[in-house]
Structures are given as structure tokens and as C-alpha cells.
Design a protein around this motif. Structure first.
Motif, PDB file in Angstrom:
ATOM      1  N   ASN A  41      51.400 189.327  82.281  1.00 34.46           N
ATOM      2  CA  ASN A  41      52.977 189.537  82.234  1.00 34.46           C
ATOM      3  C   ASN A  41      53.788 190.018  80.332  1.00 34.46           C
ATOM      4  O   ASN A  41      53.161 188.967  79.497  1.00 34.46           O
ATOM      5  CB  ASN A  41      52.951 188.009  82.322  1.00 34.46           C
ATOM      6  CG  ASN A  41      55.020 187.644  82.350  1.00 34.46           C
ATOM      7  OD1 ASN A  41      55.835 188.679  82.227  1.00 34.46           O
ATOM      8  ND2 ASN A  41      55.516 186.672  82.399  1.00 34.46           N
ATOM      9  N   TYR A  46      53.261 183.839  78.505  1.00 36.22           N
ATOM     10  CA  TYR A  46      53.158 182.700  78.793  1.00 36.22           C
ATOM     11  C   TYR A  46      53.215 181.929  78.172  1.00 36.22           C
ATOM     12  O   TYR A  46      52.740 181.592  76.603  1.00 36.22           O
ATOM     13  CB  TYR A  46      51.640 183.303  78.961  1.00 36.22           C
ATOM     14  CG  TYR A  46      50.545 183.939  79.368  1.00 36.22           C
ATOM     15  CD1 TYR A  46      51.326 183.612  81.417  1.00 36.22           C
ATOM     16  CD2 TYR A  46      50.363 185.342  79.074  1.00 36.22           C
ATOM     17  CE1 TYR A  46      50.529 184.947  81.855  1.00 36.22           C
ATOM     18  CE2 TYR A  46      50.096 186.381  79.610  1.00 36.22           C
ATOM     19  CZ  TYR A  46      50.364 186.711  81.535  1.00 36.22           C
ATOM     20  OH  TYR A  46      50.130 187.612  82.559  1.00 36.22           O
ATOM     21  N   ASN A  49      48.384 178.129  79.492  1.00 32.46           N
ATOM     22  CA  ASN A  49      46.818 178.884  80.193  1.00 32.46           C
ATOM     23  C   ASN A  49      46.779 179.428  81.063  1.00 32.46           C
ATOM     24  O   ASN A  49      47.186 178.116  81.623  1.00 32.46           O
ATOM     25  CB  ASN A  49      45.713 178.299  78.807  1.00 32.46           C
ATOM     26  CG  ASN A  49      44.584 179.871  79.137  1.00 32.46           C
ATOM     27  OD1 ASN A  49      44.156 180.370  80.486  1.00 32.46           O
ATOM     28  ND2 ASN A  49      43.769 179.145  77.765  1.00 32.46           N
ATOM     29  N   THR A  50      47.008 180.001  81.863  1.00 30.20           N
ATOM     30  CA  THR A  50      47.181 180.177  83.229  1.00 30.20           C
ATOM     31  C   THR A  50      45.949 179.396  83.933  1.00 30.20           C
ATOM     32  O   THR A  50      45.173 178.711  85.185  1.00 30.20           O
ATOM     33  CB  THR A  50      47.342 181.259  83.878  1.00 30.20           C
ATOM     34  OG1 THR A  50      46.334 182.204  84.106  1.00 30.20           O
ATOM     35  CG2 THR A  50      48.915 181.814  83.647  1.00 30.20           C
TER      36      THR A  50
END
Length: 121
Positions: A41, A46, A49-50
Motif C-alpha cells: 500500500n 500502514y 504491522n499486518t
């Protein structure tokens, strides 16, 4: 007896050649979990943190402004002409000054000798 040995060897060869172990090896589970892929992205960035779920704090400079990361910064320089650059000057190093530190305290060590009883070793 020789006939039994030869038949058993042929039987073992037949079984081993028909066993499809490559298919079984390909179907084994991996030792570690496969990596998680996350779409990039670049528009908004962000906020967390995914992968780990930790929050990502923005970088703040000394003025208190948010530092934009991941984007190129435009630098504007000026052209320097060769005539503006001063000529390099070679300077002799000169004679080095050597100073030797003198110690004012002198200590002496006494040698100590001890007798060793070799029968106890």
C-alpha cells in the motif's frame, strides 16, 4: 536354495521399481509455515504491522513534522565551475616533535623461591 534367493531378489526389485516414492515426497508437508504475503500500500501506508499486529508510529523530525518515507526527495544543487574550485596546496609535514614521558616512580620486585616436595606431586 539358489532358486529361492533369485526369486526373492526379483520380487524385491519388482516391488522397489513399482513404488512411486517421488509422488509421496512431493506430497509431504513443509517443515515451516509458508510466508504470509501482504499487498503493498504505497498510497496511505500502514498504521499497523499486518504480520505481527504491532502498531507503526510515524517518524517525527525535530520541528514536529511527520517525515514522509518511501518517496523520492527532490534535491536542487548548483553547478560548480572549475574556476570556482580552489587549487589544492601541498604542505610539507615538517619535523615531528617527539616527547618521551618520564616515569618518576621506580619499583622493584623481589624474587620469591619456594621449595616443592616432589614426593607429594
Amino acid at each position: 536354495m539358489k532358486k529361492i534367493h533369485s526369486i526373492s531378489i526379483l520380487f524385491i526389485l519388482f516391488i522397489s521399481c513399482t513404488n512411486n516414492s517421488e509422488v509421496e515426497n512431493r506430497l509431504l508437508k513443509p517443515l515451516y509455515a509458508l510466508p504470509e504475503t501482504v499487498p503493498l500500500n504505497t498510497d496511505t501506508g500502514y498504521s499497523h504491522n499486518t504480520v505481527s499486529g504491532d502498531s507503526i508510529e510515524p517518524i517525527i523530525n525535530s520541528i514536529g513534522q511527520r517525515v514522509i518515507t518511501g518517496k523520492p526527495i527532490l534535491f536542487q544543487g548548483r553547478e560548480v565551475l572549475e574556476s570556482e574550485v580552489p587549487k589544492s596546496v601541498v604542505m610539507p609535514a615538517g619535523k615531528p616533535i617527539i616527547t618521551v614521558a618520564q616515569s618518576t616512580t621506580v619499583g622493584y620486585l623481589k624474587a620469591v623461591t619456594r621449595k616443592v616436595d616432589e614426593s607429594k606431586l
